[in-house]
Design an enzyme around this catalytic site. Structure first.
Site, PDB file in Angstrom:
ATOM      1  N   ASP A 188     -15.396   2.639   6.930  1.00 34.22           N
ATOM      2  CA  ASP A 188     -14.327   3.560   6.521  1.00 34.22           C
ATOM      3  C   ASP A 188     -14.860   4.565   5.500  1.00 34.22           C
ATOM      4  OD1 ASP A 188     -11.612   4.621   6.132  1.00 34.22           O
ATOM      5  OD2 ASP A 188     -11.853   3.743   4.146  1.00 34.22           O
ATOM      6  N   SER A 228      -8.046   3.847   8.951  1.00 38.39           N
ATOM      7  CA  SER A 228      -8.674   3.860   7.624  1.00 38.39           C
ATOM      8  C   SER A 228      -7.905   2.944   6.663  1.00 38.39           C
ATOM      9  CB  SER A 228      -8.690   5.307   7.107  1.00 38.39           C
ATOM     10  OG  SER A 228      -9.041   5.356   5.758  1.00 38.39           O
ATOM     11  N   LYS A 253      -9.052  -1.444   5.607  1.00 35.60           N
ATOM     12  CA  LYS A 253      -9.274  -1.942   4.240  1.00 35.60           C
ATOM     13  C   LYS A 253      -8.262  -3.025   3.883  1.00 35.60           C
ATOM     14  CE  LYS A 253      -9.069   2.297   3.019  1.00 35.60           C
ATOM     15  NZ  LYS A 253      -9.157   3.693   2.712  1.00 35.60           N
ATOM     16  N   ARG A 258     -14.847  12.833   7.594  1.00 34.05           N
ATOM     17  CA  ARG A 258     -13.541  13.484   7.847  1.00 34.05           C
ATOM     18  C   ARG A 258     -13.243  14.519   6.775  1.00 34.05           C
ATOM     19  NH1 ARG A 258      -9.699   8.699   7.652  1.00 34.05           N
ATOM     20  NH2 ARG A 258      -8.082  10.266   7.926  1.00 34.05           N
ATOM     21  N   HIS A 287       0.852  -1.188   0.000  1.00 31.01           N
ATOM     22  CA  HIS A 287       0.000   0.000   0.000  1.00 31.01           C
ATOM     23  C   HIS A 287       0.886   1.235   0.000  1.00 31.01           C
ATOM     24  CE1 HIS A 287      -3.386   2.612   0.914  1.00 31.01           C
ATOM     25  NE2 HIS A 287      -2.560   3.245   1.741  1.00 31.01           N
TER      26      HIS A 287
HETATM   27  N1  URA Z   1      -5.749   6.903   2.688  1.00 32.89           N
HETATM   28  C1  URA Z   1      -6.760   6.227   3.268  1.00 32.89           C
HETATM   29  O1  URA Z   1      -7.170   5.172   2.824  1.00 32.89           O
HETATM   30  N2  URA Z   1      -7.315   6.783   4.374  1.00 32.89           N
HETATM   31  C2  URA Z   1      -6.913   7.939   4.920  1.00 32.89           C
HETATM   32  O2  URA Z   1      -7.444   8.349   5.923  1.00 32.89           O
HETATM   33  C3  URA Z   1      -5.864   8.621   4.278  1.00 32.89           C
HETATM   34  C4  URA Z   1      -5.292   8.078   3.166  1.00 32.89           C
END
Ligand code: URA
Length: 451
Positions: A170, A192, A196, A177, A91
Protein backbone atom coordinates in the site's frame (compact mmCIF):
# COMPACT_ATOMS: atom_id res chain seq x y z
CA UNK A 1 1.19 -22.32 -10.44
CA UNK A 2 1.28 -25.58 -12.52
CA UNK A 3 3.38 -25.42 -15.70
CA UNK A 4 0.45 -25.52 -18.16
CA UNK A 5 -1.41 -22.80 -16.28
CA UNK A 6 1.77 -20.73 -16.23
CA UNK A 7 2.18 -21.15 -20.00
CA UNK A 8 -1.41 -20.05 -20.64
CA UNK A 9 -1.33 -17.19 -18.14
CA UNK A 10 -1.23 -13.61 -19.34
CA UNK A 11 2.11 -11.85 -19.00
CA UNK A 12 2.30 -8.82 -16.71
CA UNK A 13 2.11 -6.52 -19.75
CA UNK A 14 -0.96 -8.40 -20.99
CA UNK A 15 -2.60 -7.98 -17.58
CA UNK A 16 -2.06 -4.23 -17.81
CA UNK A 17 -3.33 -4.20 -21.41
CA UNK A 18 -6.47 -6.14 -20.41
CA UNK A 19 -7.35 -3.54 -17.78
CA UNK A 20 -6.52 -0.73 -20.21
CA UNK A 21 -9.03 -2.24 -22.66
CA UNK A 22 -11.76 -2.56 -20.02
CA UNK A 23 -11.50 -6.31 -19.35
CA UNK A 24 -11.38 -7.83 -15.90
CA UNK A 25 -8.22 -9.06 -14.25
CA UNK A 26 -8.57 -12.37 -12.42
CA UNK A 27 -7.74 -12.57 -8.69
CA UNK A 28 -4.66 -14.58 -9.62
CA UNK A 29 -3.53 -11.86 -12.06
CA UNK A 30 -3.98 -9.14 -9.46
CA UNK A 31 -2.06 -11.21 -6.93
CA UNK A 32 0.74 -11.65 -9.48
CA UNK A 33 0.90 -7.91 -10.14
CA UNK A 34 1.29 -7.12 -6.43
CA UNK A 35 3.86 -9.80 -5.76
CA UNK A 36 5.79 -8.80 -8.91
CA UNK A 37 5.82 -5.23 -7.60
CA UNK A 38 7.26 -6.46 -4.30
CA UNK A 39 9.99 -8.55 -5.96
CA UNK A 40 10.94 -5.85 -8.49
CA UNK A 41 9.78 -7.91 -11.48
CA UNK A 42 7.15 -5.21 -12.15
CA UNK A 43 8.58 -1.69 -12.49
CA UNK A 44 6.97 1.34 -10.84
CA UNK A 45 6.07 2.75 -14.27
CA UNK A 46 4.21 -0.46 -15.15
CA UNK A 47 2.30 -0.34 -11.86
CA UNK A 48 1.52 3.32 -12.52
CA UNK A 49 0.15 2.39 -15.96
CA UNK A 50 -2.10 -0.25 -14.38
CA UNK A 51 -3.27 2.25 -11.73
CA UNK A 52 -4.20 4.74 -14.44
CA UNK A 53 -6.06 1.99 -16.33
CA UNK A 54 -7.94 1.20 -13.08
CA UNK A 55 -8.68 4.87 -12.57
CA UNK A 56 -10.52 4.97 -15.92
CA UNK A 57 -11.85 1.42 -16.17
CA UNK A 58 -12.55 0.69 -12.51
CA UNK A 59 -12.44 -2.62 -10.67
CA UNK A 60 -15.43 -4.83 -9.96
CA UNK A 61 -16.06 -6.21 -6.47
CA UNK A 62 -14.10 -9.40 -7.04
CA UNK A 63 -11.14 -7.45 -8.38
CA UNK A 64 -11.27 -4.94 -5.50
CA UNK A 65 -11.36 -7.80 -3.01
CA UNK A 66 -8.44 -9.52 -4.76
CA UNK A 67 -6.40 -6.29 -4.70
CA UNK A 68 -7.17 -5.73 -1.01
CA UNK A 69 -6.20 -9.29 -0.19
CA UNK A 70 -2.98 -9.16 -2.22
CA UNK A 71 -1.96 -5.87 -0.59
CA UNK A 72 -2.80 -7.23 2.85
CA UNK A 73 -0.65 -10.31 2.17
CA UNK A 74 2.28 -8.17 1.01
CA UNK A 75 3.06 -7.77 4.72
CA UNK A 76 2.40 -9.27 8.11
CA UNK A 77 -1.09 -9.89 9.45
CA UNK A 78 -1.16 -9.25 13.17
CA UNK A 79 -2.69 -12.03 15.23
CA UNK A 80 -4.42 -10.96 18.41
CA UNK A 81 -5.78 -14.31 19.54
CA UNK A 82 -4.08 -13.71 22.90
CA UNK A 83 -6.44 -10.77 23.42
CA UNK A 84 -9.83 -11.88 24.74
CA UNK A 85 -12.95 -10.42 23.18
CA UNK A 86 -14.10 -9.17 19.80
CA UNK A 87 -11.51 -6.69 18.54
CA UNK A 88 -13.04 -3.64 16.88
CA UNK A 89 -11.38 -0.65 15.24
CA UNK A 90 -12.66 2.61 13.77
CA UNK A 91 -11.34 4.29 10.65
CA UNK A 92 -12.15 7.79 9.49
CA UNK A 93 -11.60 8.77 5.88
CA UNK A 94 -10.20 12.05 7.19
CA UNK A 95 -11.38 15.54 7.87
CA UNK A 96 -10.61 18.78 9.65
CA UNK A 97 -10.73 18.81 13.44
CA UNK A 98 -11.40 15.07 13.57
CA UNK A 99 -9.80 14.11 16.87
CA UNK A 100 -12.43 11.48 17.70
CA UNK A 101 -10.09 8.45 17.75
CA UNK A 102 -8.12 9.83 20.71
CA UNK A 103 -11.18 9.80 22.95
CA UNK A 104 -12.97 6.89 21.30
CA UNK A 105 -10.32 4.15 21.56
CA UNK A 106 -9.87 4.41 25.37
CA UNK A 107 -13.58 4.92 25.91
CA UNK A 108 -14.56 1.81 23.95
CA UNK A 109 -11.75 -0.17 25.61
CA UNK A 110 -13.07 0.98 29.02
CA UNK A 111 -16.41 -0.60 28.06
CA UNK A 112 -14.75 -3.97 27.43
CA UNK A 113 -14.06 -3.95 23.68
CA UNK A 114 -10.37 -4.21 22.71
CA UNK A 115 -9.33 -1.59 20.14
CA UNK A 116 -6.19 -2.23 18.06
CA UNK A 117 -5.76 0.97 16.06
CA UNK A 118 -3.24 1.72 13.32
CA UNK A 119 -3.61 5.38 12.43
CA UNK A 120 -2.20 7.79 9.88
CA UNK A 121 -0.51 11.18 9.69
CA UNK A 122 -2.05 14.36 8.39
CA UNK A 123 -1.64 15.12 4.72
CA UNK A 124 -2.95 18.19 2.91
CA UNK A 125 -5.85 19.88 4.66
CA UNK A 126 -6.76 16.83 6.76
CA UNK A 127 -5.13 16.19 10.12
CA UNK A 128 -3.79 12.85 11.33
CA UNK A 129 -4.23 11.08 14.66
CA UNK A 130 -0.52 10.26 14.98
CA UNK A 131 0.52 13.92 14.76
CA UNK A 132 -2.05 14.80 17.42
CA UNK A 133 -0.94 12.02 19.77
CA UNK A 134 2.69 13.08 19.36
CA UNK A 135 1.76 16.43 20.89
CA UNK A 136 1.76 14.46 24.19
CA UNK A 137 5.32 14.67 25.55
CA UNK A 138 7.14 11.37 25.02
CA UNK A 139 4.28 9.58 23.24
CA UNK A 140 5.63 6.96 20.82
CA UNK A 141 3.56 5.94 17.81
CA UNK A 142 6.23 3.83 16.09
CA UNK A 143 5.99 0.61 18.06
CA UNK A 144 6.67 -2.88 16.75
CA UNK A 145 3.86 -5.33 16.21
CA UNK A 146 4.69 -7.33 19.35
CA UNK A 147 4.52 -4.28 21.63
CA UNK A 148 1.29 -3.28 19.91
CA UNK A 149 -0.30 -6.67 20.64
CA UNK A 150 0.95 -6.60 24.26
CA UNK A 151 -0.50 -3.14 24.93
CA UNK A 152 -3.86 -4.05 23.38
CA UNK A 153 -3.93 -7.11 25.66
CA UNK A 154 -2.81 -5.31 28.83
CA UNK A 155 -4.54 -1.93 28.43
CA UNK A 156 -7.40 -2.61 26.01
CA UNK A 157 -6.23 -0.25 23.27
CA UNK A 158 -3.10 0.89 21.50
CA UNK A 159 -2.67 3.51 18.77
CA UNK A 160 0.32 3.25 16.47
CA UNK A 161 1.46 4.24 12.98
CA UNK A 162 1.71 1.93 10.04
CA UNK A 163 4.90 -0.12 10.32
CA UNK A 164 6.98 -1.38 7.41
CA UNK A 165 5.52 -4.81 8.19
CA UNK A 166 1.88 -3.78 7.63
CA UNK A 167 0.68 -3.86 4.00
CA UNK A 168 3.95 -2.51 2.51
CA UNK A 169 2.47 -2.70 -1.00
CA UNK A 170 0.00 0.00 0.00
CA UNK A 171 2.80 2.40 0.89
CA UNK A 172 4.48 1.79 -2.45
CA UNK A 173 1.26 2.03 -4.45
CA UNK A 174 0.02 5.11 -2.58
CA UNK A 175 3.33 6.85 -3.42
CA UNK A 176 2.71 6.09 -7.10
CA UNK A 177 -0.93 7.19 -6.95
CA UNK A 178 0.08 10.44 -5.30
CA UNK A 179 2.32 11.45 -8.20
CA UNK A 180 0.19 10.06 -11.03
CA UNK A 181 -3.14 11.70 -10.09
CA UNK A 182 -4.77 8.33 -9.38
CA UNK A 183 -5.59 8.76 -5.69
CA UNK A 184 -9.26 9.55 -6.38
CA UNK A 185 -10.33 6.07 -7.47
CA UNK A 186 -12.88 4.42 -5.19
CA UNK A 187 -11.66 0.81 -5.60
CA UNK A 188 -8.05 1.90 -5.06
CA UNK A 189 -9.05 3.84 -1.94
CA UNK A 190 -11.00 0.84 -0.62
CA UNK A 191 -8.09 -1.57 -1.18
CA UNK A 192 -5.68 0.90 0.41
CA UNK A 193 -7.78 1.48 3.55
CA UNK A 194 -8.89 -2.10 4.07
CA UNK A 195 -5.51 -3.75 3.40
CA UNK A 196 -4.12 -1.82 6.38
CA UNK A 197 -7.16 -2.28 8.61
CA UNK A 198 -7.49 -6.00 7.94
CA UNK A 199 -3.81 -6.46 8.91
CA UNK A 200 -4.52 -5.21 12.45
CA UNK A 201 -6.02 -8.42 13.75
CA UNK A 202 -9.54 -6.98 14.03
CA UNK A 203 -12.84 -8.84 14.00
CA UNK A 204 -15.00 -5.85 13.16
CA UNK A 205 -14.62 -2.32 11.82
CA UNK A 206 -16.60 0.90 12.07
CA UNK A 207 -15.98 3.37 9.27
CA UNK A 208 -16.56 7.09 9.53
CA UNK A 209 -16.87 8.26 5.94
CA UNK A 210 -16.69 12.04 6.02
CA UNK A 211 -18.66 14.06 3.46
CA UNK A 212 -18.31 17.71 2.51
CA UNK A 213 -15.79 20.43 1.73
CA UNK A 214 -13.32 19.32 4.40
CA UNK A 215 -13.51 15.65 3.44
CA UNK A 216 -11.86 13.52 0.82
CA UNK A 217 -15.32 12.87 -0.61
CA UNK A 218 -16.96 16.21 -1.31
CA UNK A 219 -20.44 14.97 -2.24
CA UNK A 220 -22.91 12.51 -0.78
CA UNK A 221 -23.12 10.24 -3.84
CA UNK A 222 -19.36 9.62 -3.99
CA UNK A 223 -19.15 9.16 -0.21
CA UNK A 224 -22.01 6.64 -0.33
CA UNK A 225 -20.30 4.73 -3.15
CA UNK A 226 -17.09 4.60 -1.10
CA UNK A 227 -18.91 3.54 2.08
CA UNK A 228 -20.87 0.86 0.24
CA UNK A 229 -17.76 -0.66 -1.32
CA UNK A 230 -15.83 -0.51 1.98
CA UNK A 231 -18.65 -2.36 3.73
CA UNK A 232 -18.98 -4.91 0.95
CA UNK A 233 -15.29 -5.73 0.60
CA UNK A 234 -14.71 -5.69 4.37
CA UNK A 235 -17.65 -8.07 4.86
CA UNK A 236 -16.35 -10.36 2.14
CA UNK A 237 -13.04 -10.43 4.03
CA UNK A 238 -14.94 -11.96 6.95
CA UNK A 239 -15.26 -8.86 9.14
CA UNK A 240 -18.39 -7.26 10.48
CA UNK A 241 -18.42 -3.73 9.09
CA UNK A 242 -20.63 -0.69 9.65
CA UNK A 243 -20.14 2.69 7.99
CA UNK A 244 -21.51 6.04 9.09
CA UNK A 245 -21.53 8.98 6.72
CA UNK A 246 -20.86 12.13 8.74
CA UNK A 247 -20.91 15.80 7.91
CA UNK A 248 -17.57 17.50 7.22
CA UNK A 249 -18.61 20.84 5.77
CA UNK A 250 -17.36 22.66 8.87
CA UNK A 251 -14.53 21.46 11.13
CA UNK A 252 -15.53 18.97 13.81
CA UNK A 253 -15.44 20.67 17.20
CA UNK A 254 -13.56 23.85 17.95
CA UNK A 255 -9.89 22.90 17.72
CA UNK A 256 -7.93 22.37 14.50
CA UNK A 257 -4.25 21.52 14.96
CA UNK A 258 -2.37 18.99 17.05
CA UNK A 259 -2.01 19.80 20.77
CA UNK A 260 -5.27 21.79 20.66
CA UNK A 261 -7.10 18.80 19.21
CA UNK A 262 -5.59 16.37 21.70
CA UNK A 263 -6.69 18.70 24.48
CA UNK A 264 -10.22 18.73 23.06
CA UNK A 265 -10.33 14.93 22.79
CA UNK A 266 -9.22 14.62 26.42
CA UNK A 267 -11.95 17.15 27.28
CA UNK A 268 -14.46 14.66 25.84
CA UNK A 269 -13.17 11.95 28.17
CA UNK A 270 -13.49 14.40 31.05
CA UNK A 271 -17.19 14.91 30.25
CA UNK A 272 -16.57 18.22 28.56
CA UNK A 273 -15.83 18.97 24.93
CA UNK A 274 -17.92 20.43 22.09
CA UNK A 275 -21.30 18.83 21.46
CA UNK A 276 -20.52 17.67 17.92
CA UNK A 277 -17.29 15.91 18.95
CA UNK A 278 -19.08 14.25 21.86
CA UNK A 279 -21.93 13.14 19.60
CA UNK A 280 -19.61 11.81 16.89
CA UNK A 281 -17.62 9.89 19.54
CA UNK A 282 -20.77 8.41 21.08
CA UNK A 283 -22.34 7.43 17.73
CA UNK A 284 -19.20 5.64 16.55
CA UNK A 285 -18.72 4.15 20.02
CA UNK A 286 -22.27 2.77 20.00
CA UNK A 287 -21.53 0.91 16.77
CA UNK A 288 -18.27 -0.43 18.19
CA UNK A 289 -19.86 -1.68 21.41
CA UNK A 290 -22.65 -3.45 19.53
CA UNK A 291 -20.19 -5.05 17.08
CA UNK A 292 -17.94 -5.91 20.04
CA UNK A 293 -20.80 -7.83 21.65
CA UNK A 294 -20.91 -5.89 24.91
CA UNK A 295 -24.19 -4.09 24.13
CA UNK A 296 -27.37 -5.42 22.57
CA UNK A 297 -28.59 -2.11 21.22
CA UNK A 298 -27.34 1.36 20.44
CA UNK A 299 -29.17 2.83 23.44
CA UNK A 300 -27.57 0.30 25.79
CA UNK A 301 -24.19 1.05 24.21
CA UNK A 302 -24.67 4.78 24.65
CA UNK A 303 -25.53 4.31 28.32
CA UNK A 304 -22.30 2.35 28.84
CA UNK A 305 -20.21 4.96 27.06
CA UNK A 306 -21.77 7.81 29.02
CA UNK A 307 -21.16 5.89 32.26
CA UNK A 308 -17.50 5.30 31.31
CA UNK A 309 -17.08 9.04 30.84
CA UNK A 310 -18.90 9.93 34.07
CA UNK A 311 -16.94 7.44 36.17
CA UNK A 312 -13.59 8.49 34.67
CA UNK A 313 -12.93 4.94 33.42
CA UNK A 314 -12.32 6.22 29.87
CA UNK A 315 -9.75 8.70 31.18
CA UNK A 316 -8.03 6.01 33.24
CA UNK A 317 -7.63 3.79 30.16
CA UNK A 318 -6.26 6.79 28.23
CA UNK A 319 -3.69 7.31 31.00
CA UNK A 320 -2.64 3.67 30.90
CA UNK A 321 -2.36 3.69 27.11
CA UNK A 322 -0.31 6.91 27.09
CA UNK A 323 1.94 5.54 29.81
CA UNK A 324 2.41 2.24 27.98
CA UNK A 325 3.40 4.18 24.86
CA UNK A 326 6.00 6.28 26.67
CA UNK A 327 3.95 9.46 27.03
CA UNK A 328 3.30 11.74 29.97
CA UNK A 329 -0.04 10.40 31.23
CA UNK A 330 -0.50 13.40 33.51
CA UNK A 331 -1.89 15.32 30.48
CA UNK A 332 -5.18 13.47 30.90
CA UNK A 333 -5.92 15.01 34.31
CA UNK A 334 -4.05 18.24 33.59
CA UNK A 335 -4.49 19.30 29.97
CA UNK A 336 -2.39 22.44 30.61
CA UNK A 337 0.65 20.13 30.41
CA UNK A 338 0.17 20.08 26.63
CA UNK A 339 2.31 22.79 25.07
CA UNK A 340 0.13 25.22 23.14
CA UNK A 341 1.31 28.38 21.32
CA UNK A 342 1.40 31.39 23.64
CA UNK A 343 0.38 33.99 21.05
CA UNK A 344 -3.10 34.50 19.67
CA UNK A 345 -4.66 36.43 16.79
CA UNK A 346 -8.44 36.88 16.83
CA UNK A 347 -10.48 36.88 13.61
CA UNK A 348 -13.54 39.03 14.35
CA UNK A 349 -16.98 38.95 12.83
CA UNK A 350 -17.41 41.79 10.32
CA UNK A 351 -21.12 42.20 11.21
CA UNK A 352 -24.03 41.09 13.35
CA UNK A 353 -25.87 37.99 12.12
CA UNK A 354 -25.58 34.24 11.89
CA UNK A 355 -22.62 32.19 10.77
CA UNK A 356 -23.57 30.66 7.44
CA UNK A 357 -20.31 28.92 6.69
CA UNK A 358 -17.06 27.93 8.40
CA UNK A 359 -15.38 26.23 5.47
CA UNK A 360 -13.49 23.16 6.69
CA UNK A 361 -11.27 23.00 3.60
CA UNK A 362 -10.12 26.62 3.94
CA UNK A 363 -9.60 26.30 7.70
CA UNK A 364 -7.69 23.05 7.20
CA UNK A 365 -5.45 24.68 4.59
CA UNK A 366 -4.89 27.67 6.90
CA UNK A 367 -3.83 25.23 9.65
CA UNK A 368 -1.34 23.65 7.23
CA UNK A 369 0.02 27.12 6.40
CA UNK A 370 0.46 27.77 10.13
CA UNK A 371 2.59 24.62 10.32
CA UNK A 372 0.06 22.34 12.02
CA UNK A 373 -0.13 20.11 8.94
CA UNK A 374 1.95 19.12 5.97
CA UNK A 375 1.58 19.43 2.21
CA UNK A 376 4.23 16.75 1.53
CA UNK A 377 4.51 13.44 3.33
CA UNK A 378 8.15 14.08 4.38
CA UNK A 379 7.44 17.36 6.20
CA UNK A 380 7.31 17.66 9.98
CA UNK A 381 4.51 19.45 11.84
CA UNK A 382 4.47 22.05 14.60
CA UNK A 383 2.41 20.58 17.43
CA UNK A 384 1.75 23.82 19.30
CA UNK A 385 0.01 25.91 16.61
CA UNK A 386 -3.62 25.70 15.57
CA UNK A 387 -6.94 27.38 14.97
CA UNK A 388 -9.87 27.54 17.37
CA UNK A 389 -13.18 27.85 15.52
CA UNK A 390 -15.22 29.81 18.04
CA UNK A 391 -18.38 30.12 15.96
CA UNK A 392 -19.81 27.29 13.93
CA UNK A 393 -22.56 27.50 11.27
CA UNK A 394 -25.85 28.53 12.85
CA UNK A 395 -24.22 30.48 15.70
CA UNK A 396 -25.44 34.03 16.39
CA UNK A 397 -22.62 36.62 16.31
CA UNK A 398 -22.27 40.31 16.88
CA UNK A 399 -19.85 42.58 15.04
CA UNK A 400 -16.34 42.33 16.51
CA UNK A 401 -17.01 39.03 18.29
CA UNK A 402 -14.36 36.32 17.66
CA UNK A 403 -15.16 33.92 14.84
CA UNK A 404 -11.84 32.15 15.26
CA UNK A 405 -8.54 32.40 17.11
CA UNK A 406 -5.18 31.53 15.64
CA UNK A 407 -2.85 30.00 18.22
CA UNK A 408 0.77 30.68 17.30
CA UNK A 409 4.35 30.85 18.49
CA UNK A 410 4.66 34.44 17.22
CA UNK A 411 2.21 36.92 15.74
CA UNK A 412 4.40 38.25 12.93
CA UNK A 413 4.14 36.88 9.40
CA UNK A 414 0.65 35.37 9.76
CA UNK A 415 -1.28 38.07 7.83
CA UNK A 416 -2.09 35.91 4.78
CA UNK A 417 -3.23 33.05 7.03
CA UNK A 418 -5.47 35.38 9.01
CA UNK A 419 -7.07 36.51 5.73
CA UNK A 420 -7.56 32.91 4.69
CA UNK A 421 -9.36 32.12 7.96
CA UNK A 422 -11.45 35.29 7.62
CA UNK A 423 -12.43 34.22 4.09
CA UNK A 424 -13.50 30.80 5.38
CA UNK A 425 -16.44 32.38 7.24
CA UNK A 426 -19.64 33.87 5.87
CA UNK A 427 -22.05 35.77 8.14
CA UNK A 428 -25.60 36.56 6.98
CA UNK A 429 -29.02 37.58 8.23
CA UNK A 430 -30.75 34.23 8.51
CA UNK A 431 -29.53 31.18 10.41
CA UNK A 432 -28.88 28.27 8.02
CA UNK A 433 -31.10 25.21 8.57
CA UNK A 434 -29.37 22.82 11.02
CA UNK A 435 -28.17 19.60 9.41
CA UNK A 436 -27.62 16.20 11.02
CA UNK A 437 -24.10 15.11 11.98
CA UNK A 438 -24.76 11.53 10.87
CA UNK A 439 -26.12 11.54 7.32
CA UNK A 440 -26.45 7.83 6.72
CA UNK A 441 -25.59 4.41 8.07
CA UNK A 442 -24.57 1.44 5.98
CA UNK A 443 -24.30 -2.20 6.91
CA UNK A 444 -23.62 -5.38 4.94
CA UNK A 445 -25.64 -6.53 1.91
CA UNK A 446 -26.06 -2.94 0.76
CA UNK A 447 -28.74 -2.41 3.34
CA UNK A 448 -28.99 1.17 4.44
CA UNK A 449 -30.98 2.48 7.32
CA UNK A 450 -31.66 5.90 8.65
CA UNK A 451 -29.02 7.15 11.08
N1 URA B 1 -6.67 6.81 2.92
C1 URA B 1 -5.93 5.72 2.66
O1 URA B 1 -5.43 5.05 3.54
N2 URA B 1 -5.77 5.38 1.35
C2 URA B 1 -6.31 6.07 0.33
O2 URA B 1 -6.14 5.69 -0.80
C3 URA B 1 -7.06 7.21 0.65
C4 URA B 1 -7.23 7.56 1.95
Amino acid sequence: MPLLARMLARSLVEIIAAKRDGASNSPDEIGRLISALSTGELADYQMAAWLMAVFFRGLDHAETFALTDAMLRSGRVIHLESVAGIKVDKHSTGGVGDKVSIALAPLVAACGVPVPMVSGRGLGHTGGTLDKLEAIPGFRTQLGVDDFARIVRDVGCCMIGQTAEIAPADNRIYGLRDVTATVESIPLIVASILSKKLAEGIDALVLDVKVGRGAFMKDGATARALAELLVRVGTRAGKRVVALLTDMRAPLGVAVGNAVETREALDVLAGEGPADVVECTLRLGEEMLVLGGVAGSQSEARAKLVAAIASGRGSRVAERMIDAQGGDARVVADRSRLEIGSEEIVVESPRDGYVLRADALEIGLAAVALGAGRSRADQSVDHVVGILVEKKPGARVTRGEPLARLVLRRRSGAEAIVERVRGAFAVGDEAPPPGPLVLDRMVAANSTSTP
